[in-house]
Write a protein that holds these residues in place. Structure first.
Motif, mmCIF file in Angstrom:
data_model
loop_
_atom_site.group_PDB
_atom_site.id
_atom_site.type_symbol
_atom_site.label_atom_id
_atom_site.label_comp_id
_atom_site.label_asym_id
_atom_site.label_seq_id
_atom_site.Cartn_x
_atom_site.Cartn_y
_atom_site.Cartn_z
ATOM 1 N N ASP A 56 -44.533 7.957 -32.755
ATOM 2 C CA ASP A 56 -43.932 6.698 -33.196
ATOM 3 C C ASP A 56 -43.961 5.623 -32.105
ATOM 4 N N GLU A 57 -44.598 4.503 -32.436
ATOM 5 C CA GLU A 57 -44.773 3.397 -31.488
ATOM 6 C C GLU A 57 -43.448 2.864 -30.950
ATOM 7 N N THR A 58 -42.484 2.644 -31.836
ATOM 8 C CA THR A 58 -41.189 2.095 -31.426
ATOM 9 C C THR A 58 -40.446 3.061 -30.515
ATOM 10 N N GLU A 59 -40.507 4.345 -30.868
ATOM 11 C CA GLU A 59 -39.825 5.354 -30.053
ATOM 12 C C GLU A 59 -40.466 5.446 -28.658
ATOM 13 N N ILE A 60 -41.787 5.388 -28.614
ATOM 14 C CA ILE A 60 -42.485 5.423 -27.319
ATOM 15 C C ILE A 60 -42.039 4.225 -26.474
ATOM 16 N N PHE A 61 -42.086 3.037 -27.065
ATOM 17 C CA PHE A 61 -41.696 1.826 -26.344
ATOM 18 C C PHE A 61 -40.253 1.929 -25.834
ATOM 19 N N ASN A 62 -39.334 2.314 -26.730
ATOM 20 C CA ASN A 62 -37.921 2.414 -26.341
ATOM 21 C C ASN A 62 -37.713 3.422 -25.214
ATOM 22 N N ASN A 63 -38.433 4.544 -25.269
ATOM 23 C CA ASN A 63 -38.296 5.568 -24.235
ATOM 24 C C ASN A 63 -38.878 5.087 -22.899
ATOM 25 N N LEU A 64 -40.003 4.361 -22.951
ATOM 26 C CA LEU A 64 -40.581 3.802 -21.718
ATOM 27 C C LEU A 64 -39.608 2.803 -21.089
ATOM 28 N N VAL A 65 -39.021 1.944 -21.920
ATOM 29 C CA VAL A 65 -38.070 0.947 -21.420
ATOM 30 C C VAL A 65 -36.840 1.634 -20.827
ATOM 31 N N SER A 66 -36.334 2.663 -21.521
ATOM 32 C CA SER A 66 -35.166 3.401 -21.011
ATOM 33 C C SER A 66 -35.471 4.017 -19.658
ATOM 34 N N ARG A 67 -36.670 4.572 -19.512
ATOM 35 C CA ARG A 67 -37.061 5.179 -18.230
ATOM 36 C C ARG A 67 -37.134 4.105 -17.137
ATOM 37 N N GLU A 68 -37.664 2.937 -17.466
ATOM 38 C CA GLU A 68 -37.760 1.847 -16.477
ATOM 39 C C GLU A 68 -36.371 1.387 -16.030
ATOM 40 N N ARG A 69 -35.398 1.472 -16.941
ATOM 41 C CA ARG A 69 -34.035 1.058 -16.585
ATOM 42 C C ARG A 69 -33.446 1.952 -15.508
ATOM 43 N N LEU A 70 -33.908 3.204 -15.452
ATOM 44 C CA LEU A 70 -33.422 4.141 -14.427
ATOM 45 C C LEU A 70 -33.978 3.779 -13.055
ATOM 46 N N GLY A 71 -35.056 3.036 -13.052
ATOM 47 C CA GLY A 71 -35.717 2.646 -11.809
ATOM 48 C C GLY A 71 -37.171 2.379 -12.131
ATOM 49 N N SER A 72 -37.730 1.370 -11.532
ATOM 50 C CA SER A 72 -39.103 0.996 -11.838
ATOM 51 C C SER A 72 -40.069 2.125 -11.510
ATOM 52 N N THR A 73 -41.094 2.267 -12.352
ATOM 53 C CA THR A 73 -42.151 3.244 -12.089
ATOM 54 C C THR A 73 -43.283 2.594 -11.290
ATOM 55 N N GLY A 74 -43.051 1.366 -10.829
ATOM 56 C CA GLY A 74 -44.003 0.701 -9.938
ATOM 57 C C GLY A 74 -43.889 1.340 -8.559
ATOM 58 N N ILE A 75 -44.956 2.044 -8.135
ATOM 59 C CA ILE A 75 -44.876 2.830 -6.900
ATOM 60 C C ILE A 75 -45.388 2.070 -5.677
ATOM 61 N N GLY A 76 -45.778 0.813 -5.885
ATOM 62 C CA GLY A 76 -46.246 0.010 -4.756
ATOM 63 C C GLY A 76 -47.752 -0.155 -4.766
ATOM 64 N N GLN A 77 -48.249 -1.107 -3.972
ATOM 65 C CA GLN A 77 -49.666 -1.421 -3.842
ATOM 66 C C GLN A 77 -50.339 -1.741 -5.187
ATOM 67 N N GLY A 78 -49.567 -2.368 -6.099
ATOM 68 C CA GLY A 78 -50.137 -2.797 -7.373
ATOM 69 C C GLY A 78 -50.251 -1.704 -8.413
ATOM 70 N N ILE A 79 -49.562 -0.579 -8.195
ATOM 71 C CA ILE A 79 -49.710 0.582 -9.074
ATOM 72 C C ILE A 79 -48.383 0.944 -9.736
ATOM 73 N N ALA A 80 -48.461 1.317 -11.023
ATOM 74 C CA ALA A 80 -47.283 1.820 -11.738
ATOM 75 C C ALA A 80 -47.682 3.052 -12.539
ATOM 76 N N ILE A 81 -46.737 3.980 -12.656
ATOM 77 C CA ILE A 81 -46.950 5.181 -13.466
ATOM 78 C C ILE A 81 -45.795 5.279 -14.471
ATOM 79 N N PRO A 82 -45.806 4.395 -15.481
ATOM 80 C CA PRO A 82 -44.740 4.470 -16.483
ATOM 81 C C PRO A 82 -44.849 5.802 -17.236
#
Length: 155
Positions: free
Chosen positions: A45-71
């Motif tokens: 489910d697209e909405t569930e995926i989006f909501n879960n990704l956003v919830s995870r980002e709220r815990l702390g950014s998945t941006g690991i530095g040097q222009g890279i993110a691992i959401p």
């Protein structure tokens, strides 16, 4: 999960390597990831995926530095790991630890009951993306096929 070793090659489908995507914001990129995963596997489910990704980002950014993110996120009803590799046309603000814009992402959608294998996969990805030369090779790709081939040949 039946397969004992998760590799980038067996979680990244060629149609989920997306090169030079236009991204305007972190939210829009996460929406785009959810759309692509749903297009690849309509059972997720697209909405569930989006909501879960956003919830995870709220815990702390998945941006690991040097222009890279691992959401990444866990997903109810998902029975396999799905990877999405994206290069962006231009970097977007992602609240990364070094405050640099992100232009290279590898998203992971994992089953709700994710095990240590999934953490191992995150660790493998972080290690790969720690190699600046490898990241530069990915950033130089001009089409999805070369992006996919470079990513899996490195695994």
């Amino acid at each position: 999960m039946t397969d004992t070793t998760l590799t980038i090659e067996n979680i990244l489908a060629p149609d989920l390597a997306l090169c030079r995507v236009q991204g305007t914001s972190k939210k829009r990129i996460l929406e785009f990831i959810a759309e692509q995963v749903n297009r690849h596997d309509p059972a997720l489910d697209e909405t569930e995926i989006f909501n879960n990704l956003v919830s995870r980002e709220r815990l702390g950014s998945t941006g690991i530095g040097q222009g890279i993110a691992i959401p990444h996120c866990r997903l109810e009803g998902c029975d396999h790991v799905v990877g999405v590799l994206i290069t962006l046309e231009e970097g977007v603000a992602f609240d990364a630890i070094d405050n640099q814009p992100v232009d290279l992402l590898f998203a992971l959608i994992v089953p709700k009951e994710a095990t240590s294998e999934h953490l191992e996969l995150l660790s493998q990805l972080a290690e790969k993306f720690n190699d600046r030369g490898f990241c530069d090779l990915l950033r130089q790709c001009t089409d999805a096929d070369s992006l996919y081939q470079r990513m899996i040949s490195a695994s």
